[in-house]
Design an enzyme around this catalytic site. Structure first.
Site, PDB file in Angstrom:
ATOM      1  N   SER A  20      46.596  36.589  40.794  1.00 48.78           N
ATOM      2  CA  SER A  20      47.921  37.001  40.818  1.00 48.78           C
ATOM      3  C   SER A  20      48.455  35.824  41.753  1.00 48.78           C
ATOM      4  CB  SER A  20      48.086  38.059  42.016  1.00 48.78           C
ATOM      5  OG  SER A  20      47.541  39.292  41.402  1.00 48.78           O
ATOM      6  N   HIS A  38      47.136  37.559  33.207  1.00 51.20           N
ATOM      7  CA  HIS A  38      47.354  38.262  34.590  1.00 51.20           C
ATOM      8  C   HIS A  38      47.957  39.543  34.156  1.00 51.20           C
ATOM      9  CE1 HIS A  38      50.170  38.773  38.137  1.00 51.20           C
ATOM     10  NE2 HIS A  38      49.028  39.129  38.277  1.00 51.20           N
ATOM     11  N   GLU A  81      51.016  38.381  31.513  1.00 49.19           N
ATOM     12  CA  GLU A  81      51.493  36.969  31.431  1.00 49.19           C
ATOM     13  C   GLU A  81      50.063  36.153  31.310  1.00 49.19           C
ATOM     14  OE1 GLU A  81      54.715  36.669  35.364  1.00 49.19           O
ATOM     15  OE2 GLU A  81      52.470  36.362  35.717  1.00 49.19           O
ATOM     16  N   ASN A 140      55.970  37.413  39.641  1.00 50.72           N
ATOM     17  CA  ASN A 140      55.902  37.419  41.062  1.00 50.72           C
ATOM     18  C   ASN A 140      56.697  36.473  41.691  1.00 50.72           C
ATOM     19  OD1 ASN A 140      54.303  39.752  41.100  1.00 50.72           O
ATOM     20  ND2 ASN A 140      52.273  38.575  41.305  1.00 50.72           N
TER      21      ASN A 140
HETATM   22  P1  NAD Z   1      39.316  44.889  43.723  1.00 54.93           P
HETATM   23  O1  NAD Z   1      38.755  44.453  45.272  1.00 54.93           O
HETATM   24  O2  NAD Z   1      39.742  46.453  43.395  1.00 54.93           O
HETATM   25  O3  NAD Z   1      38.038  44.569  42.942  1.00 54.93           O
HETATM   26  C1  NAD Z   1      37.266  43.435  42.871  1.00 54.93           C
HETATM   27  C2  NAD Z   1      35.825  43.461  42.525  1.00 54.93           C
HETATM   28  O4  NAD Z   1      35.279  42.512  42.293  1.00 54.93           O
HETATM   29  C3  NAD Z   1      34.981  44.649  43.365  1.00 54.93           C
HETATM   30  O5  NAD Z   1      34.639  45.681  42.834  1.00 54.93           O
HETATM   31  C4  NAD Z   1      33.989  43.609  43.899  1.00 54.93           C
HETATM   32  O6  NAD Z   1      32.731  44.180  44.064  1.00 54.93           O
HETATM   33  C5  NAD Z   1      34.133  42.608  42.752  1.00 54.93           C
HETATM   34  N1  NAD Z   1      33.240  41.333  43.088  1.00 54.93           N
HETATM   35  C6  NAD Z   1      33.850  40.478  44.178  1.00 54.93           C
HETATM   36  N2  NAD Z   1      33.035  39.369  43.941  1.00 54.93           N
HETATM   37  C7  NAD Z   1      32.346  39.484  42.876  1.00 54.93           C
HETATM   38  C8  NAD Z   1      31.417  38.439  42.167  1.00 54.93           C
HETATM   39  N3  NAD Z   1      31.208  37.282  42.772  1.00 54.93           N
HETATM   40  N4  NAD Z   1      31.082  38.859  41.130  1.00 54.93           N
HETATM   41  C9  NAD Z   1      31.221  40.041  40.506  1.00 54.93           C
HETATM   42  N5  NAD Z   1      32.090  40.913  41.028  1.00 54.93           N
HETATM   43  C10 NAD Z   1      32.327  40.664  42.398  1.00 54.93           C
HETATM   44  O7  NAD Z   1      40.236  43.921  43.258  1.00 54.93           O
HETATM   45  P2  NAD Z   1      41.657  44.246  42.412  1.00 54.93           P
HETATM   46  O8  NAD Z   1      42.762  44.722  42.847  1.00 54.93           O
HETATM   47  O9  NAD Z   1      40.969  44.824  41.088  1.00 54.93           O
HETATM   48  O10 NAD Z   1      42.028  42.594  42.200  1.00 54.93           O
HETATM   49  C11 NAD Z   1      41.191  41.824  41.293  1.00 54.93           C
HETATM   50  C12 NAD Z   1      41.854  40.542  40.763  1.00 54.93           C
HETATM   51  O11 NAD Z   1      42.838  41.154  40.102  1.00 54.93           O
HETATM   52  C13 NAD Z   1      42.229  39.622  42.052  1.00 54.93           C
HETATM   53  O12 NAD Z   1      42.331  38.468  41.594  1.00 54.93           O
HETATM   54  C14 NAD Z   1      43.598  40.162  42.154  1.00 54.93           C
HETATM   55  O13 NAD Z   1      44.610  39.158  42.564  1.00 54.93           O
HETATM   56  C15 NAD Z   1      44.014  40.427  40.606  1.00 54.93           C
HETATM   57  N6  NAD Z   1      45.083  41.329  40.632  1.00 54.93           N
HETATM   58  C16 NAD Z   1      45.218  42.447  41.365  1.00 54.93           C
HETATM   59  C17 NAD Z   1      46.490  43.375  41.038  1.00 54.93           C
HETATM   60  C18 NAD Z   1      46.582  44.555  41.856  1.00 54.93           C
HETATM   61  O14 NAD Z   1      47.495  45.381  42.027  1.00 54.93           O
HETATM   62  N7  NAD Z   1      45.447  45.150  42.607  1.00 54.93           N
HETATM   63  C19 NAD Z   1      47.488  42.983  39.940  1.00 54.93           C
HETATM   64  C20 NAD Z   1      47.285  41.888  39.067  1.00 54.93           C
HETATM   65  C21 NAD Z   1      46.312  41.147  39.719  1.00 54.93           C
END
Ligand code: NAD
Length: 711
Positions: free
Chosen positions: A430, A451, A463, A501
């Site tokens: 993000s 995204h 995106e 954003n």
């Molecule tokens: P989350 O914490 O729910 O999930 C992340 C997962 O990645 C976890 O299960 C973790 O175990 C795993 N992980 C961490 N390091 C790892 C590695 N080296 N190899 C494999 N797996 C690994 O996070 P999320 O909310 O799903 O966000 C994930 C990405 O998406 C981030 O970059 C975040 O910025 C982006 N994002 C999040 C949202 C949101 O609203 N949550 C929206 C858009 C984008």
């Protein structure tokens, strides 16, 4: 003449085949309407015929509706022109209803809007089994109501309650539902439709029952006073609940149904025309038509200038991370037929993610939104792995691990040598720069942002972010993949906050500054929802999570220190563990449901940050929230973050629910008048640089056409 209709008469049957030349869809423009008049005129005195069949010459398509391009060009400032358009359309069902023999419309594909109104003038509608079958009156979705008799005829066919529900929501009915409601007489295999239609016509011709049916359909429906009161009180309450009073068209449609249903058809049709005239040409109608065309543009956009560039076929995707986003992304792919393999460094997280996907699908099956066999097929496409090497046969890998640049680039470095030479790696980050992360890769041209928005299942926007070195081939493939899984991709150049954003930040941050000036969370939220936002900024903080918002906000504050004013409110709340819905309290407190209640514990926290205590009008709150967004949008356009104002407006409509009936942020600014906006901004100049109109906005104002959108 449009040469769209062909009339064949043989064996006592007249068959009209509608096949608009050089077009994918049959639409009803002035020329086609005139052809209908001519063809039906030829049949007028034919007492020798057994019956008439109307069918389409295009497989899987009946009539998509009125020709919206013509409608958009109609001069709505001249009511007599609009009334003529309505009269011409109304004449079609009136002519079929006056034919001296029974009639059947064969509907084997979309039968929408004006097309549905034409079909409603037939004695029988026979549905086909084509999967694209859908019948309905979606006019409210463009701020109109059915104007060719739909409000009156559907009411007389399926009853006022059901008709009101369909017309006020604009939602169409699929085959089974259409039969259950009685809009179609039956659903028949596509290849048997014509024979069945003829069989029905012979039966009707013999029995003559079609004559009494026609007489009955011209009569009042005959509801008692109590029934009327109940039906329309409930319907009106439902409409107001759904539209929050912003949209006049569903209410106008309801009015026409209510006034007309206990009167003869002819009188009802007059009520309908009057109601139509109250909504046509209004800013809301124009805004929604503009959004319809913008949506079409986005759905046809390959994402790159070179229209000959073909996307690479994607037969398998890898998803890194099985958290909220990774699980959602994997689910979206397998649901739409693209096999996905998911990897997570944490075995428990992987298990939880997969279980969540299965539970999500089951929920859809329970709600009737997914067939059980599709659930089985979708889960069969879903795989998991613990080793990066198993992603070596993926065409695209989407990374959605923790928002940590080193963790992400470290993983890319391990993964890249294992991938196919032409595989694409995409990050769901993000906040992190795509261009910067690409430096960790051997092939930065095969890297981009993809995204998704949370929750992936419900949010249509993706995106597709171009880093400096991202190739067109990469972009075109990711855009096609996003469309393949039913999303609306918008290509955005890399930059802090990307598109959505970045423009959302000034709005969210302003809400905090308003709290510091003494506005209450409720009044800020109310001002935003009164403007048409699906939720206010304070509620949005609670939904997104205050910790996530704080983190994203810091990135944007660092990127644009000239205009970002920092509030300490979020930091304070996060440090207290008030993270929003997920922790049970943020700005509001949450019980069992997701609706926030006022929390007395918040007042002393806010009091610490309050610099003053003044009152605000709704106008002022709305200007404070939305004008900084316009400023940022002008900069985003000037920097080429998006290629077109359409992308910006659609990005905000699809990504944050900016009210479509306002036509999008930039169309709203155009309608408000850019000069007026600059004048209003002057009023807020003492608040700082965020209210200073940026150069690109001033340039537009002093330009030849002071607008963002030229068409
Ligand atoms: P989350 O914490 O729910 O999930 C992340 C997962 O990645 C976890 O299960 C973790 O175990 C795993 N992980 C961490 N390091 C790892 C590695 N080296 N190899 C494999 N797996 C690994 O996070 P999320 O909310 O799903 O966000 C994930 C990405 O998406 C981030 O970059 C975040 O910025 C982006 N994002 C999040 C949202 C949101 O609203 N949550 C929206 C858009 C984008």
């Amino acid at each position: 003449m449009a040469d769209a209709l062909k009339l064949d008469i043989s064996d006592g049957f007249a068959v009209i085949t509608f096949d608009k030349p050089d077009a994918r869809a049959n639409t009803l423009g002035a020329a086609v309407v005139a052809e209908f008049h001519k063809v039906l005129g030829e049949l007028k005195g034919r007492t020798d015929l057994t019956g008439l069949i109307l069918q389409s010459g295009k497989p899987g398509m009946f009539i998509a509706g009125a020709d919206l391009k013509e409608l958009a060009m109609a001069d709505t400032s001249r009511p007599e022109q609009i009334r003529t358009l309505i009269e011409h359309g109304l004449a079609i069902p009136a002519m079929t209803e006056a034919l001296p023999f029974p009639t059947v419309a064969i509907v084997d594909g979309p039968c929408m809007g004006g097309g549905c109104e034409v079909a409603l003038g037939f004695d029988v509608r026979l549905g086909g089994t084509h999967p694209k079958f859908e019948i309905g009156l979606p006019e409210v979705k463009i701020g109109l109501i059915p104007g060719w008799g739909g409000t009156q005829r559907l009411t007389r066919i399926i009853g006022p309650s059901q008709a009101a529900e369909m017309i006020c929501s604009g939602d169409g009915a699929r085959a089974a539902r259409a039969k259950e409601l009685g809009i179609v007489f039956d659903i028949v295999p596509s290849d048997k439709l014509e024979a069945e239609a003829k069989r029905i016509l012979i039966g009707l011709h013999k029995s003559g029952t079609w004559k009494q049916d026609r007489v009955r359909r011209r009569q009042p429906v005959g509801l008692s006073e109590d029934q009327m009161q109940f039906t329309f009180t409930v319907a009106r309450a439902m409409v107001l609940d759904k539209t929050k009073g912003h949209l006049p068209a569903p209410l106008a449609a309801l009015d026409a149904i209510e006034k007309g249903c206990n009167r003869p058809l002819e009188e009802g049709l007059k009520f309908e025309t009057d109601a139509f005239m109250t909504v046509v040409g209004t800013p809301i109608n124009k805004g929604l038509i503009a959004v319809f065309f913008m949506n079409q543009k986005v759905s046809k956009d390959p994402g790159v200038a070179d229209a000959t560039l073909q996307p690479k076929k994607v037969t398998r995707v890898g998803v890194l991370g099985a958290g909220i986003m990774g699980a959602g992304i994997a689910a979206a792919h397998v649901r739409k037929g693209v096999p996905a393999v998911v990897l997570d460094s944490n075995a428990q997280a992987l298990e939880k993610g997969i279980a969540g996907i299965a539970a999500g699908f089951k929920g859809l099956v329970d709600k009737g939104r997914m067939k059980p066999e599709d659930l089985v097929a979708a889960l069969a496409r879903l795989g998991t792995t613990a080793t990066l090497a198993s992603l070596s046969d993926c065409d695209v890998v989407v990374e959605a691990i923790v928002e940590n640049e080193q963790a992400k680039t470290g993983l890319y470095k391990q993964l890249e040598p294992l991938l196919k030479p032409d595989a694409i790696l995409a990050s769901n980050t993000s906040t992190i720069s795509i261009t910067r992360m690409a430096q960790a890769l051997q092939k930065p041209e095969r890297f981009a942002g993809m995204h998704f928005f949370n929750p992936v299942e419900r949010m249509p926007l993706v995106e597709v972010i171009r880093g400096e070195k991202t190739s067109d081939a990469t972009v075109v493939t990711l855009v096609a993949l996003a469309k393949q899984i039913g999303k609306s991709p918008i290509v955005v150049k890399d930059g802090p906050g990307f598109l959505v954003n970045r423009i959302l930040f000034p709005y969210l941050n302003e809400a905090l500054l308003l709290l510091e000036e003494g506005a209450t969370p409720r009044e800020i939220d109310k001002a935003a929802t009164a403007f048409g936002m699906p939720m206010g900024p304070i509620t949005l903080y609670d939904v997104v999570g205050l910790d996530t918002s704080l983190y994203a906000g810091k990135v944007l504050q660092a990127a644009y220190p000239d205009r970002a004013v920092i509030s300490k409110i979020l930091e304070d709340l996060v440090s207290m563990g008030r993270l929003g819905q997920k922790s049970g309290a943020g700005f509001y407190k949450y019980g069992k449901g997701l609706k926030g209640d006022d929390d007395p514990a918040l007042a002393p926290i806010l009091a610490k940050h309050q610099r003053e205590k003044r009152t605000f009008t709704t106008d002022e709150l709305q200007q404070r929230l939305f004008l900084p967004m316009v400023n940022e949008a002008a900069r985003v356009l000037a920097e080429g973050i998006v290629r077109d104002p359409v992308d910006l407006d659609m990005g905000l409509i699809l990504g944050i629910g900016f009210p479509p009936w306002r036509g999008g942020l930039l169309r709203w600014a155009d309608a408000t008048g850019l000069k007026n906006i600059v004048e209003t901004l002057k009023k807020y100049a003492p608040l700082g640089a965020r209210y200073a109109p940026p150069e690109p906005l001033l340039q537009r104002v002093s330009g030849f056409v002071p607008r963002f959108h030229f068409i």
